[in-house]
Design an enzyme around this catalytic site. Structure first.
Site, PDB file in Angstrom:
ATOM      1  N   ARG A 163       0.815  -1.230   0.000  1.00 57.58           N
ATOM      2  CA  ARG A 163       0.000   0.000   0.000  1.00 57.58           C
ATOM      3  C   ARG A 163       0.845   1.275   0.000  1.00 57.58           C
ATOM      4  NH1 ARG A 163      -2.240  -3.452  -1.167  1.00 57.58           N
ATOM      5  NH2 ARG A 163      -4.179  -4.380  -0.460  1.00 57.58           N
ATOM      6  N   SER A 234     -10.774   0.186   3.263  1.00 52.81           N
ATOM      7  CA  SER A 234      -9.972   0.020   4.492  1.00 52.81           C
ATOM      8  C   SER A 234      -9.445   1.369   4.951  1.00 52.81           C
ATOM      9  CB  SER A 234      -8.770  -0.886   4.220  1.00 52.81           C
ATOM     10  OG  SER A 234      -9.201  -2.097   3.683  1.00 52.81           O
ATOM     11  N   GLU A 330      -4.453   4.160   5.939  1.00 53.17           N
ATOM     12  CA  GLU A 330      -4.266   3.896   4.505  1.00 53.17           C
ATOM     13  C   GLU A 330      -4.848   5.086   3.735  1.00 53.17           C
ATOM     14  OE1 GLU A 330      -5.219  -0.167   3.119  1.00 53.17           O
ATOM     15  OE2 GLU A 330      -6.222   0.759   1.415  1.00 53.17           O
TER      16      GLU A 330
END
Ligand SMILES: Cc1cc2nc3c(=O)[nH]c(=O)nc-3n(C[C@H](O)[C@H](O)[C@H](O)COP(=O)(O)OP(=O)(O)OC[C@H]3O[C@@H](n4cnc5c(N)ncnc54)[C@H](O)[C@@H]3O)c2cc1C
Length: 334
Positions: A163, A234, A330
């Site tokens: 990520r 998320s 994130e």
């Protein structure tokens, strides 16, 4: 090119929060973009917005937001086994996946239904169901905001990791991706169905469409539709912790799920940590976590960006107090 002053961003972010910016530019090609970059009045504290599905706006943005709109796909090279395609940054990601699956071009079927645009896909090296963008990424083109230089970046230049990429570090807010090139398979597809959720699929008679449909079915059952509950998927990354910390946790919580990333590091699902802290049953007036996936923070009505970030902080504090693990966002908080 469309230029709006003091523009609302409410319809341009999937958290559906009310925010605004000094100037919003909708640009439909690279020439438009260069025009904005050369214009001293518009080129003031630039920020590039894609589909707004990984951003939480917490205040008015004092500067110019550019929303890239161009949608195009070009086949650059096609052989019997592989195909290379170039996709413009403004292309909707899932429309690109549908195009590839229809043409029987393999590699991105596990990434079906991820919201957002192609231009943002390298930023956090999007991933789902055992596949990450870096597995199919060849290179990208873009413009350096300061010098206006046109630059091509190879896969190794992009420094992809879980990520993350160079675009979240050294090149953060410095580089505008205008197109991305992908290497896809045309035959001998490497189906990736190892992910536990895909265990319904069997190798025999498998094709890209079946994988894509299964991923879409699972995503629809697990993730909230931003039209119903504003969200950015998320909210936190799954934390990766070292051996000794993991051993201590395992002694206390024998059932803790984990994934070994190498001999010294373990990835622990943030959703499990959040669930253990009881957040499926805790919510603020306007903010909560999604019942089927507690890693997804949802806007229950008219939450402001600040209400959402305060709720996220409550989650972070609880997880830290209970497990001594610091969750990392994130989502990009603005
Ligand atoms: C329901 C839901 C499910 C999701 N599931 C997943 C998932 O499974 N896996 C996953 O990885 N993500 C997932 N996400 C997060 C999100 O979809 C991805 O991060 C996506 O790539 C964001 O794309 P975007 O166009 O909306 O980017 P935005 O949110 O608009 O922007 C994200 C960042 O990229 C930058 N950016 C955007 N375009 C450019 C460009 N052309 N050049 C330079 N910088 C740019 C922005 O400045 C910002 O920093 C999910 C989100 C939602 C709402």
């Amino acid at each position: 090119m469309i230029v709006n002053k003091n523009a609302s961003l409410k319809k341009l972010n999937t958290f559906n929060v009310d925010a605004s910016c000094d100037v919003l530019v909708e640009s439909s090609n690279t020439n438009d973009l260069l025009e904005v970059l050369k214009n001293k009045e518009l080129n003031n504290k630039l920020f590039i917005l894609g589909g707004g599905s990984n951003i939480l706006f917490t205040k008015h943005y004092e500067g110019t937001i550019i929303n890239l709109k161009e949608e195009s796909i070009k086949i650059l090279d096609e052989g019997p086994v592989k195909v290379q395609v170039e996709v413009s940054a403004g292309m909707n990601w899932h429309r690109f996946v549908e195009w590839a699956v229809d043409k029987d071009f393999g590699g991105i079927e596990n990434l079906s239904l991820i919201p957002g645009n192609v231009g943002a896909s390298p930023i956090q090296n999007i991933g789902a169901y055992g596949v990450e963008l870096e597995d199919v990424f060849d290179s990208c083109s873009g413009i350096m905001i300061d010098s206006l230089d046109k630059v091509n970046l190879s896969k190794s230049d992009c420094e992809f990791s879980y990520r993350s990429s160079i675009f979240k570090k050294k090149l953060k807010n410095k580089f505008i991706i205008t197109s991305v090139r992908f290497n896809l398979t045309k035959s001998n597809h490497l189906y990736n169905i190892d992910y536990p959720d895909l265990s319904n699929l069997s190798e025999s008679g498998l094709d890209l469409k079946k994988i894509s449909n299964e991923v879409i079915k699972i995503r629809n059952s697990k993730l909230p539709d931003p039209k119903q509950y504003g969200n950015c998927g998320s909210f936190f990354k799954n934390p990766i912790i070292g051996y000794s910390k993991f051993q201590k946790l395992k002694e206390k919580f024998t059932e803790i799920p984990f994934f070994k990333t190498d001999s010294n590091y373990f990835k622990v699902p943030a959703a499990w940590l959040i669930d253990k802290c009881g957040f499926k049953k805790i919510n603020d007036e306007n903010v909560g976590v999604y019942k089927n996936q507690p890693l997804v923070i949802i806007n229950l009505g008219n939450a402001s960006g600040n209400e959402i970030i305060n709720f996220a902080k409550r989650i972070k504090d609880s997880v830290f107090n209970e497990f001594d693990i610091e969750l990392e966002e994130e989502v990009i908080v603005m």
